[in-house]
Write a protein that holds these residues in place. Sequence first.
Motif, PDB file in Angstrom:
ATOM      1  N   PHE A 189       6.755   8.006   1.875  1.00  0.00           N
ATOM      2  CA  PHE A 189       5.981   6.786   1.638  1.00  0.00           C
ATOM      3  C   PHE A 189       6.881   5.697   1.047  1.00  0.00           C
ATOM      4  O   PHE A 189       6.798   4.528   1.437  1.00  0.00           O
ATOM      5  CB  PHE A 189       4.823   7.055   0.677  1.00  0.00           C
ATOM      6  CG  PHE A 189       3.623   7.730   1.297  1.00  0.00           C
ATOM      7  CD1 PHE A 189       3.255   7.490   2.605  1.00  0.00           C
ATOM      8  CD2 PHE A 189       2.843   8.593   0.544  1.00  0.00           C
ATOM      9  CE1 PHE A 189       2.141   8.101   3.179  1.00  0.00           C
ATOM     10  CE2 PHE A 189       1.725   9.214   1.093  1.00  0.00           C
ATOM     11  CZ  PHE A 189       1.372   8.978   2.409  1.00  0.00           C
ATOM     12  N   GLY A 190       7.721   6.093   0.106  1.00  0.00           N
ATOM     13  CA  GLY A 190       8.607   5.121  -0.535  1.00  0.00           C
ATOM     14  C   GLY A 190       9.595   4.503   0.443  1.00  0.00           C
ATOM     15  O   GLY A 190       9.832   3.289   0.434  1.00  0.00           O
ATOM     16  N   ALA A 191      10.169   5.343   1.304  1.00  0.00           N
ATOM     17  CA  ALA A 191      11.118   4.837   2.294  1.00  0.00           C
ATOM     18  C   ALA A 191      10.431   3.885   3.271  1.00  0.00           C
ATOM     19  O   ALA A 191      10.978   2.830   3.630  1.00  0.00           O
ATOM     20  CB  ALA A 191      11.742   6.008   3.052  1.00  0.00           C
ATOM     21  N   ALA A 192       9.221   4.242   3.694  1.00  0.00           N
ATOM     22  CA  ALA A 192       8.481   3.381   4.620  1.00  0.00           C
ATOM     23  C   ALA A 192       8.092   2.067   3.949  1.00  0.00           C
ATOM     24  O   ALA A 192       8.097   1.007   4.591  1.00  0.00           O
ATOM     25  CB  ALA A 192       7.244   4.114   5.134  1.00  0.00           C
TER      26      ALA A 192
ATOM     27  N   GLY B 101      -6.387  10.702  -0.203  1.00  0.00           N
ATOM     28  CA  GLY B 101      -5.954  12.041   0.174  1.00  0.00           C
ATOM     29  C   GLY B 101      -4.620  11.982   0.902  1.00  0.00           C
ATOM     30  O   GLY B 101      -4.415  11.140   1.784  1.00  0.00           O
ATOM     31  N   THR B 102      -3.704  12.866   0.541  1.00  0.00           N
ATOM     32  CA  THR B 102      -2.350  12.815   1.087  1.00  0.00           C
ATOM     33  C   THR B 102      -2.328  12.892   2.600  1.00  0.00           C
ATOM     34  O   THR B 102      -1.693  12.067   3.275  1.00  0.00           O
ATOM     35  CB  THR B 102      -1.495  13.949   0.496  1.00  0.00           C
ATOM     36  OG1 THR B 102      -1.376  13.758  -0.908  1.00  0.00           O
ATOM     37  CG2 THR B 102      -0.105  13.965   1.116  1.00  0.00           C
ATOM     38  N   ALA B 103      -2.988  13.880   3.187  1.00  0.00           N
ATOM     39  CA  ALA B 103      -2.928  14.047   4.643  1.00  0.00           C
ATOM     40  C   ALA B 103      -3.501  12.836   5.373  1.00  0.00           C
ATOM     41  O   ALA B 103      -2.936  12.374   6.376  1.00  0.00           O
ATOM     42  CB  ALA B 103      -3.670  15.316   5.059  1.00  0.00           C
ATOM     43  N   ARG B 104      -4.599  12.314   4.880  1.00  0.00           N
ATOM     44  CA  ARG B 104      -5.206  11.145   5.520  1.00  0.00           C
ATOM     45  C   ARG B 104      -4.286   9.930   5.401  1.00  0.00           C
ATOM     46  O   ARG B 104      -4.170   9.135   6.341  1.00  0.00           O
ATOM     47  CB  ARG B 104      -6.569  10.845   4.891  1.00  0.00           C
ATOM     48  CG  ARG B 104      -7.641  11.887   5.244  1.00  0.00           C
ATOM     49  CD  ARG B 104      -8.997  11.538   4.619  1.00  0.00           C
ATOM     50  NE  ARG B 104      -9.437  10.213   5.028  1.00  0.00           N
ATOM     51  CZ  ARG B 104      -9.941   9.929   6.226  1.00  0.00           C
ATOM     52  NH1 ARG B 104     -10.096  10.872   7.122  1.00  0.00           N
ATOM     53  NH2 ARG B 104     -10.316   8.693   6.519  1.00  0.00           N
ATOM     54  N   ARG B 105      -3.616   9.797   4.280  1.00  0.00           N
ATOM     55  CA  ARG B 105      -2.697   8.664   4.115  1.00  0.00           C
ATOM     56  C   ARG B 105      -1.474   8.800   5.018  1.00  0.00           C
ATOM     57  O   ARG B 105      -0.975   7.791   5.538  1.00  0.00           O
ATOM     58  CB  ARG B 105      -2.280   8.561   2.639  1.00  0.00           C
ATOM     59  CG  ARG B 105      -3.402   8.027   1.759  1.00  0.00           C
ATOM     60  CD  ARG B 105      -3.026   8.001   0.292  1.00  0.00           C
ATOM     61  NE  ARG B 105      -4.030   7.268  -0.484  1.00  0.00           N
ATOM     62  CZ  ARG B 105      -3.964   7.070  -1.793  1.00  0.00           C
ATOM     63  NH1 ARG B 105      -2.948   7.569  -2.500  1.00  0.00           N
ATOM     64  NH2 ARG B 105      -4.912   6.383  -2.411  1.00  0.00           N
ATOM     65  N   VAL B 106      -1.010  10.021   5.211  1.00  0.00           N
ATOM     66  CA  VAL B 106       0.100  10.234   6.139  1.00  0.00           C
ATOM     67  C   VAL B 106      -0.303   9.775   7.540  1.00  0.00           C
ATOM     68  O   VAL B 106       0.442   9.063   8.222  1.00  0.00           O
ATOM     69  CB  VAL B 106       0.528  11.724   6.152  1.00  0.00           C
ATOM     70  CG1 VAL B 106       1.489  11.999   7.311  1.00  0.00           C
ATOM     71  CG2 VAL B 106       1.181  12.107   4.823  1.00  0.00           C
TER      72      VAL B 106
ATOM     73  N   LEU C 129       1.616   6.384   8.198  1.00  0.00           N
ATOM     74  CA  LEU C 129       2.898   6.735   8.808  1.00  0.00           C
ATOM     75  C   LEU C 129       2.801   7.104  10.283  1.00  0.00           C
ATOM     76  O   LEU C 129       3.823   7.296  10.936  1.00  0.00           O
ATOM     77  CB  LEU C 129       3.537   7.901   8.032  1.00  0.00           C
ATOM     78  CG  LEU C 129       3.833   7.630   6.552  1.00  0.00           C
ATOM     79  CD1 LEU C 129       4.497   8.847   5.914  1.00  0.00           C
ATOM     80  CD2 LEU C 129       4.701   6.389   6.362  1.00  0.00           C
ATOM     81  N   VAL C 130       1.580   7.217  10.804  1.00  0.00           N
ATOM     82  CA  VAL C 130       1.402   7.470  12.234  1.00  0.00           C
ATOM     83  C   VAL C 130       0.678   6.288  12.885  1.00  0.00           C
ATOM     84  O   VAL C 130       1.180   5.682  13.835  1.00  0.00           O
ATOM     85  CB  VAL C 130       0.627   8.786  12.490  1.00  0.00           C
ATOM     86  CG1 VAL C 130       0.407   8.985  13.996  1.00  0.00           C
ATOM     87  CG2 VAL C 130       1.397   9.977  11.906  1.00  0.00           C
TER      88      VAL C 130
ATOM     89  N   ILE D 237       0.824  -1.209   0.000  1.00  0.00           N
ATOM     90  CA  ILE D 237       0.000   0.000   0.000  1.00  0.00           C
ATOM     91  C   ILE D 237       0.855   1.255   0.000  1.00  0.00           C
ATOM     92  O   ILE D 237       0.617   2.193  -0.771  1.00  0.00           O
ATOM     93  CB  ILE D 237      -0.962  -0.017   1.204  1.00  0.00           C
ATOM     94  CG1 ILE D 237      -2.023  -1.104   0.991  1.00  0.00           C
ATOM     95  CG2 ILE D 237      -1.626   1.344   1.399  1.00  0.00           C
ATOM     96  CD1 ILE D 237      -2.867  -1.388   2.212  1.00  0.00           C
ATOM     97  N   LEU D 238       1.877   1.304   0.852  1.00  0.00           N
ATOM     98  CA  LEU D 238       2.728   2.485   0.902  1.00  0.00           C
ATOM     99  C   LEU D 238       3.461   2.693  -0.417  1.00  0.00           C
ATOM    100  O   LEU D 238       3.673   3.833  -0.850  1.00  0.00           O
ATOM    101  CB  LEU D 238       3.732   2.365   2.046  1.00  0.00           C
ATOM    102  CG  LEU D 238       3.151   2.446   3.459  1.00  0.00           C
ATOM    103  CD1 LEU D 238       4.220   2.103   4.495  1.00  0.00           C
ATOM    104  CD2 LEU D 238       2.586   3.833   3.740  1.00  0.00           C
ATOM    105  N   GLY D 239       3.837   1.598  -1.066  1.00  0.00           N
ATOM    106  CA  GLY D 239       4.488   1.721  -2.372  1.00  0.00           C
ATOM    107  C   GLY D 239       3.572   2.344  -3.407  1.00  0.00           C
ATOM    108  O   GLY D 239       3.995   3.190  -4.208  1.00  0.00           O
TER     109      GLY D 239
END
Length: 200
Positions: free
Chosen positions: A70-73, A103-108, A112-113, A54-56
């Motif tokens: 996202f790529g690093a994670a 949406g970018t913020a929601r995906r962050v 990532l949190v 998913i992150l990829g």
Amino acid sequence: MDAGATIDAVRDRTETERDRLGSDKVLIAATDATLETEAVLTAASTRESGLADILGRWADESDSDVATQFGAAAEAAAERADRIDADAGDPDGFIDHLETVSGTARRVGAGLVAAPLLADRFYLQVVSFFINEADEQRADTFREIRGEASALDDGEATLGHLSESGRETAAAAATEAIEAAYDDYAETLEAMGLDPKPIC
């Protein structure tokens, strides 16, 4: 609310859910009550492989600053899956939820949190399982995986790229993702006739 405060807000909002997801019942739910080495390894591989995938994809769909994180994670999750060295099973409730996030913020927030906060609780029980199995090598491996998977560096750095309102959106999405993971856990246990709440 800066990046650190955003993460703290998510911790505060999800304390109950995360505490319960850190109980010894989490592996009962994750393995369908098959508390054996291969089943535990499959559960861990399922989470890391799903997260990497998913992150990829999110990295390919995001702007440059966020795409890098996202790529690093994604690469880190794929590397952890390789170290676990087990076939992945069907996606769990958390991974299924991530598939719905846009949406970018929601995906962050969700990827990532929420994911590291959940990993901290999940891998605590995986380490305990292998200690109880007297498999110190795997226990040590999962101690390392826990430390890496629960690190919030990518999340904090990426939150720094967002606006104030973006961080608020990310916090809401992280909270929602943790609640989705908890709901799946609770429903799984209840279907087995078990109470997801701790016995006091």
